[in-house]
Design a protein around this motif. Structure first.
Motif, PDB file in Angstrom:
ATOM      1  N   THR A  40       0.855  -1.185   0.000  1.00 13.33           N
ATOM      2  CA  THR A  40       0.000   0.000   0.000  1.00 13.33           C
ATOM      3  C   THR A  40       0.886   1.228   0.000  1.00 13.33           C
ATOM      4  O   THR A  40       1.973   1.232   0.580  1.00 13.33           O
ATOM      5  CB  THR A  40      -0.946   0.051   1.222  1.00 13.33           C
ATOM      6  N   VAL A  41       0.419   2.254  -0.674  1.00 16.82           N
ATOM      7  CA  VAL A  41       1.123   3.529  -0.725  1.00 16.82           C
ATOM      8  C   VAL A  41       0.137   4.593  -0.298  1.00 16.82           C
ATOM      9  O   VAL A  41      -1.011   4.596  -0.743  1.00 16.82           O
ATOM     10  CB  VAL A  41       1.641   3.837  -2.149  1.00 16.82           C
ATOM     11  N   LEU A  92      -8.555  -3.473   4.563  1.00 16.59           N
ATOM     12  CA  LEU A  92      -9.947  -3.280   4.188  1.00 16.59           C
ATOM     13  C   LEU A  92     -10.306  -4.355   3.162  1.00 16.59           C
ATOM     14  O   LEU A  92      -9.532  -4.606   2.236  1.00 16.59           O
ATOM     15  CB  LEU A  92     -10.155  -1.892   3.574  1.00 16.59           C
ATOM     16  N   LEU A  93     -11.459  -4.967   3.349  1.00 11.39           N
ATOM     17  CA  LEU A  93     -11.964  -5.988   2.433  1.00 11.39           C
ATOM     18  C   LEU A  93     -13.325  -5.557   1.920  1.00 11.39           C
ATOM     19  O   LEU A  93     -14.191  -5.147   2.718  1.00 11.39           O
ATOM     20  CB  LEU A  93     -12.102  -7.328   3.166  1.00 11.39           C
ATOM     21  N   LEU A  94     -13.522  -5.626   0.625  1.00 15.80           N
ATOM     22  CA  LEU A  94     -14.846  -5.525   0.011  1.00 15.80           C
ATOM     23  C   LEU A  94     -15.115  -6.884  -0.619  1.00 15.80           C
ATOM     24  O   LEU A  94     -14.274  -7.397  -1.365  1.00 15.80           O
ATOM     25  CB  LEU A  94     -14.896  -4.428  -1.049  1.00 15.80           C
ATOM     26  N   LEU A  95     -16.265  -7.457  -0.298  1.00 16.99           N
ATOM     27  CA  LEU A  95     -16.567  -8.825  -0.719  1.00 16.99           C
ATOM     28  C   LEU A  95     -18.002  -8.921  -1.206  1.00 16.99           C
ATOM     29  O   LEU A  95     -18.937  -8.569  -0.475  1.00 16.99           O
ATOM     30  CB  LEU A  95     -16.358  -9.774   0.470  1.00 16.99           C
ATOM     31  N   LYS A  96     -18.172  -9.383  -2.435  1.00 16.21           N
ATOM     32  CA  LYS A  96     -19.516  -9.584  -3.000  1.00 16.21           C
ATOM     33  C   LYS A  96     -19.818 -11.076  -3.013  1.00 16.21           C
ATOM     34  O   LYS A  96     -19.056 -11.874  -3.572  1.00 16.21           O
ATOM     35  CB  LYS A  96     -19.602  -9.040  -4.417  1.00 16.21           C
ATOM     36  N   VAL A  97     -20.917 -11.449  -2.377  1.00 10.52           N
ATOM     37  CA  VAL A  97     -21.318 -12.849  -2.243  1.00 10.52           C
ATOM     38  C   VAL A  97     -22.706 -13.035  -2.845  1.00 10.52           C
ATOM     39  O   VAL A  97     -23.610 -12.221  -2.600  1.00 10.52           O
ATOM     40  CB  VAL A  97     -21.329 -13.277  -0.754  1.00 10.52           C
ATOM     41  N   ARG A 154      -9.179  -6.714  -1.733  1.00 11.41           N
ATOM     42  CA  ARG A 154      -8.509  -6.594  -0.435  1.00 11.41           C
ATOM     43  C   ARG A 154      -7.358  -5.610  -0.577  1.00 11.41           C
ATOM     44  O   ARG A 154      -6.526  -5.760  -1.470  1.00 11.41           O
ATOM     45  CB  ARG A 154      -8.007  -7.983  -0.035  1.00 11.41           C
ATOM     46  N   THR A 155      -7.309  -4.615   0.307  1.00 12.35           N
ATOM     47  CA  THR A 155      -6.358  -3.522   0.128  1.00 12.35           C
ATOM     48  C   THR A 155      -4.917  -3.872   0.416  1.00 12.35           C
ATOM     49  O   THR A 155      -4.017  -3.271  -0.141  1.00 12.35           O
ATOM     50  CB  THR A 155      -6.695  -2.337   1.046  1.00 12.35           C
ATOM     51  N   GLY A 156      -4.650  -4.767   1.309  1.00 15.42           N
ATOM     52  CA  GLY A 156      -3.297  -4.970   1.801  1.00 15.42           C
ATOM     53  C   GLY A 156      -3.131  -4.201   3.097  1.00 15.42           C
ATOM     54  O   GLY A 156      -3.944  -3.356   3.461  1.00 15.42           O
TER      55      GLY A 156
END
Length: 189
Positions: A40-41, A92-97, A154-156
């Motif tokens: 990440t930066v 941070l996680l964004l997850l589509k299920v 997922r951002t790292g």
């Protein structure tokens, strides 16, 4: 790079905020045989400085050599390993299920246990947002492995040390560079 006795490491770099810096850093890591797990930066409180947070696996010896070589780059102001016990690390996680009336309640229950937010709900899917330690993100994903995951982002890791200003942050960059040892195979004249 030899992977025996390798452990997950989080490295924080303060670098000049200029074109090509990320390419130089990641190229050095690649040449040294490190596979970057996450990167990440971000901006810092100083507009001339960016923070790069890198997660990788490696031995203590290989990591120490990588840090020494990265310190020698002109664009590097500071580089240090973040101790997991003395730092705060988040992702941070964004997850589509995929979901339907039959599994929507179970998905809500899992999200409630992990304190994930449901940020979008449609007749055939749900999108979750979860912020937390990497282990928490891993555990949440493990709980959902039997569901139909449509998309994942997922951002790292991003991280800061606990407490006030630390010793490594108090030295001007030039003082750090002058104190560095020469690279292996080079000679001082």
């Amino acid at each position: 790079m030899e992977q025996n006795n390798s452990t997950r490491r989080v490295i924080s770099l303060l670098v000049d905020n200029s074109n090509g810096v990320l390419a130089r850093i990641s190229s050095l890591f690649c040449r040294r045989g490190f596979n970057i797990d996450s990167l990440t930066v971000s901006a810092t409180n100083d507009p001339a400085v960016s923070r790069i947070t890198v997660t990788l696996r490696g031995t203590e010896q290989a990591l120490n050599q990588l840090i020494l070589q990265t310190e020698r780059l002109e664009v590097t102001r500071q580089i240090f390993e973040l101790d997991p016990d003395k730092s705060l690390q988040r992702e941070l996680l964004l997850l589509k299920v995929a979901c339907d009336a039959g599994n929507r309640a179970a998905l809500r229950e899992i999200s409630s246990i992990y304190k994930a937010k449901i940020i979008d709900l449609s007749p055939d899917s749900m999108i979750f947002e979860l912020t937390g330690k990497p282990d928490k993100i891993d555990a949440f994903l493990a709980m959902l492995q039997d569901y139909d995951i449509l998309e994942l982002c997922r951002t790292g890791v991003t991280a800061l040390e606990r407490g006030g200003k630390h010793q490594h942050m108090q030295k001007p960059a030039q003082e750090v560079r002058e104190a560095q040892l020469p690279l292996p195979g080079t000679h001082c004249h």
